[in-house]
Write an enzyme that holds these catalytic residues in place. Structure first.
Site, PDB file in Angstrom:
ATOM      1  N   GLY A  29       0.818  -1.214   0.000  1.00  0.00           N
ATOM      2  CA  GLY A  29       0.000   0.000   0.000  1.00  0.00           C
ATOM      3  C   GLY A  29       0.849   1.259   0.000  1.00  0.00           C
ATOM      4  O   GLY A  29       2.001   1.235  -0.407  1.00  0.00           O
ATOM      5  N   ALA A  30       0.249   2.388   0.472  1.00  0.00           N
ATOM      6  CA  ALA A  30       0.865   3.710   0.359  1.00  0.00           C
ATOM      7  C   ALA A  30       1.331   3.876  -1.087  1.00  0.00           C
ATOM      8  O   ALA A  30       2.488   4.191  -1.362  1.00  0.00           O
ATOM      9  CB  ALA A  30       2.009   3.891   1.351  1.00  0.00           C
ATOM     10  N   LEU A  31       0.395   3.626  -1.997  1.00  0.00           N
ATOM     11  CA  LEU A  31       0.726   3.531  -3.421  1.00  0.00           C
ATOM     12  C   LEU A  31       1.209   4.867  -3.968  1.00  0.00           C
ATOM     13  O   LEU A  31       0.678   5.928  -3.638  1.00  0.00           O
ATOM     14  CB  LEU A  31      -0.506   3.071  -4.206  1.00  0.00           C
ATOM     15  CG  LEU A  31      -1.061   1.697  -3.803  1.00  0.00           C
ATOM     16  CD1 LEU A  31      -2.262   1.355  -4.672  1.00  0.00           C
ATOM     17  CD2 LEU A  31      -0.007   0.609  -3.887  1.00  0.00           C
ATOM     18  N   HIS A  35       4.323   2.335  -8.123  1.00  0.00           N
ATOM     19  CA  HIS A  35       3.445   1.163  -8.053  1.00  0.00           C
ATOM     20  C   HIS A  35       2.514   1.123  -9.269  1.00  0.00           C
ATOM     21  O   HIS A  35       2.246   0.067  -9.826  1.00  0.00           O
ATOM     22  CB  HIS A  35       2.542   1.229  -6.805  1.00  0.00           C
ATOM     23  CG  HIS A  35       3.250   1.025  -5.512  1.00  0.00           C
ATOM     24  ND1 HIS A  35       3.328   2.010  -4.556  1.00  0.00           N
ATOM     25  CD2 HIS A  35       3.879  -0.064  -4.989  1.00  0.00           C
ATOM     26  CE1 HIS A  35       3.973   1.540  -3.497  1.00  0.00           C
ATOM     27  NE2 HIS A  35       4.329   0.298  -3.736  1.00  0.00           N
ATOM     28  N   GLY A 147       9.417  -4.253  -8.252  1.00  0.00           N
ATOM     29  CA  GLY A 147      10.293  -3.147  -8.641  1.00  0.00           C
ATOM     30  C   GLY A 147      11.750  -3.437  -8.303  1.00  0.00           C
ATOM     31  O   GLY A 147      12.054  -4.102  -7.297  1.00  0.00           O
ATOM     32  N   GLU A 148      12.646  -2.905  -9.137  1.00  0.00           N
ATOM     33  CA  GLU A 148      14.085  -3.106  -8.903  1.00  0.00           C
ATOM     34  C   GLU A 148      14.625  -2.247  -7.770  1.00  0.00           C
ATOM     35  O   GLU A 148      15.772  -2.379  -7.403  1.00  0.00           O
ATOM     36  CB  GLU A 148      14.876  -2.818 -10.185  1.00  0.00           C
ATOM     37  CG  GLU A 148      14.719  -3.927 -11.208  1.00  0.00           C
ATOM     38  CD  GLU A 148      15.617  -3.758 -12.417  1.00  0.00           C
ATOM     39  OE1 GLU A 148      16.007  -2.606 -12.714  1.00  0.00           O
ATOM     40  OE2 GLU A 148      15.902  -4.781 -13.063  1.00  0.00           O
ATOM     41  N   GLN A 153      15.586  -7.999  -2.741  1.00  0.00           N
ATOM     42  CA  GLN A 153      14.312  -8.705  -2.591  1.00  0.00           C
ATOM     43  C   GLN A 153      13.978  -9.460  -3.875  1.00  0.00           C
ATOM     44  O   GLN A 153      13.526 -10.605  -3.854  1.00  0.00           O
ATOM     45  CB  GLN A 153      13.219  -7.679  -2.261  1.00  0.00           C
ATOM     46  CG  GLN A 153      11.797  -8.181  -2.441  1.00  0.00           C
ATOM     47  CD  GLN A 153      10.780  -7.176  -1.944  1.00  0.00           C
ATOM     48  OE1 GLN A 153      10.616  -6.994  -0.748  1.00  0.00           O
ATOM     49  NE2 GLN A 153      10.090  -6.513  -2.856  1.00  0.00           N
ATOM     50  N   SER A 185       9.294   5.877  -3.264  1.00  0.00           N
ATOM     51  CA  SER A 185       9.119   4.915  -2.182  1.00  0.00           C
ATOM     52  C   SER A 185       8.003   5.414  -1.272  1.00  0.00           C
ATOM     53  O   SER A 185       7.854   6.630  -1.083  1.00  0.00           O
ATOM     54  CB  SER A 185      10.421   4.826  -1.379  1.00  0.00           C
ATOM     55  OG  SER A 185      10.175   4.232  -0.128  1.00  0.00           O
ATOM     56  N   ARG A 187       8.057   5.278   1.748  1.00  0.00           N
ATOM     57  CA  ARG A 187       8.698   5.901   2.915  1.00  0.00           C
ATOM     58  C   ARG A 187       8.995   7.381   2.677  1.00  0.00           C
ATOM     59  O   ARG A 187       9.199   8.121   3.650  1.00  0.00           O
ATOM     60  CB  ARG A 187      10.001   5.181   3.260  1.00  0.00           C
ATOM     61  CG  ARG A 187       9.773   3.783   3.799  1.00  0.00           C
ATOM     62  CD  ARG A 187      11.077   3.049   3.931  1.00  0.00           C
ATOM     63  NE  ARG A 187      10.855   1.629   4.183  1.00  0.00           N
ATOM     64  CZ  ARG A 187      10.811   1.079   5.391  1.00  0.00           C
ATOM     65  NH1 ARG A 187      10.999   1.815   6.444  1.00  0.00           N
ATOM     66  NH2 ARG A 187      10.586  -0.210   5.537  1.00  0.00           N
TER      67      ARG A 187
END
Ligand code: PAF
Length: 279
Positions: A29-31, A35, A147-148, A153, A185, A187
């Site tokens: 979330g927090a698109l 995204h 995503g890169e 990850q 991001s 964040r």
């Protein structure tokens, strides 16, 4: 746009539809626009797309990081509304994903998970692998999009898919950047205006490291990058690492035939930001 809180309900709905291929876009979330580029790609390449929105507790080793992670379901759904019937949203509660204990499965990823993010965030990749494994085996998508920006990850997910022989194609999607180069991001929303402006230094430093590549040793580049952040007391450099693009192990010399990437993690005003570039 249909929103499901339960995996079973979503799968029951899918059974009533004619679906040629399923694209899965896992998110917390927090698109943001980054995204949405994943969703756009998935919509182009599949007849049905599932976007999952779930802040996965098992990938956080720090309770305060989990508690402060932005949770904005209403806004996220608004951002997805223009896709209409092209997407299905899976936005579960913790119990639907972890009906018994909220804990990770155990996977073995060797050195891939002990470096960089793995070294700094205890159990992080076990948690990521657990949720991604659950989503992949729960929905059986044809393709899944990542995503890169979270490059390590992505390497772990490729390993997971190969180890568990999951019938899915993992699609790597490029990092999407703000105008000043900061990698998009969720964040970033936690940065103050001043920090947001300062954060451009991260990508600028990665680019500087690339520019130094032909004239400077890796040891010296590491030193220059550390000095750049040490000079600015608002930043704490967690790591900077030039590594083999596949094994993610640090390299000490530049070999043009060995693809490499430069990785960075910094804390800025308490917000931890990561980025990477082709080196
Ligand atoms: O990259 C993320 O947003 C998360 O780690 C993921 C892949 C959605 C798993 O929770």
């Amino acid at each position: 746009m249909k929103v499901f809180k339960e995996q079973l309900a979503l799968n029951n709905y899918l059974e009533t539809q004619t679906v040629d291929s399923i694209g899965l876009v896992p998110t917390m979330g927090a698109l943001h626009f980054g995204h949405l580029t994943l969703v756009d790609k998935a919509v182009k390449e599949n007849s049905c797309v599932i976007v999952s929105i779930f802040v996965n507790p098992t990938q956080f080793d720090d309770a305060s990081d989990l508690n402060t992670y932005p949770k904005t379901l209403e806004e996220d759904l608004q951002k997805l509304t223009p896709y209409g019937d092209k997407i299905l949203v899976y936005a579960p509660d913790v119990k639907d994903v972890y009906p018994e204990t909220t804990s990770s499965n155990q996977y073995t990823f060797g050195l891939l998970e002990t470096t960089m993010e793995g070294a700094k965030r205890d159990g992080h990749f076990q948690g990521v692998a657990t949720i991604v494994h659950k989503l992949l085996s729960g929905f059986n998508p044809t393709r899944a999009y990542f995503g890169e920006k979270d490059y390590q990850q992505l390497c772990i997910i490729h390993q997971l898919v190969s180890q568990k022989k999951l019938p899915v194609t993992i699609v790597n999607c490029p990092i999407i950047r703000e105008k000043d180069g900061l990698a998009m991001s969720s964040r970033n929303t936690r940065l103050s205006e001043k920090e947001r402006a300062q954060a451009a230094l991260i990508y600028a430093t990665l680019n500087k490291s690339i520019a130094l590549k032909t004239s400077t040793s890796i040891e010296e580049i590491n030193h220059i990058v550390s000095a750049t952040f040490n000079q600015n007391p608002d930043f704490i450099l967690d790591y900077f690492c030039i590594a083999d693009a596949q094994s993610l192990q640090p390299i000490t010399t530049i070999n043009p035939s060995q693809p490499a990437r430069a990785f960075i993690a910094v804390k800025l005003g308490g917000v931890r930001l990561i980025d990477n570039v082709n080196f």
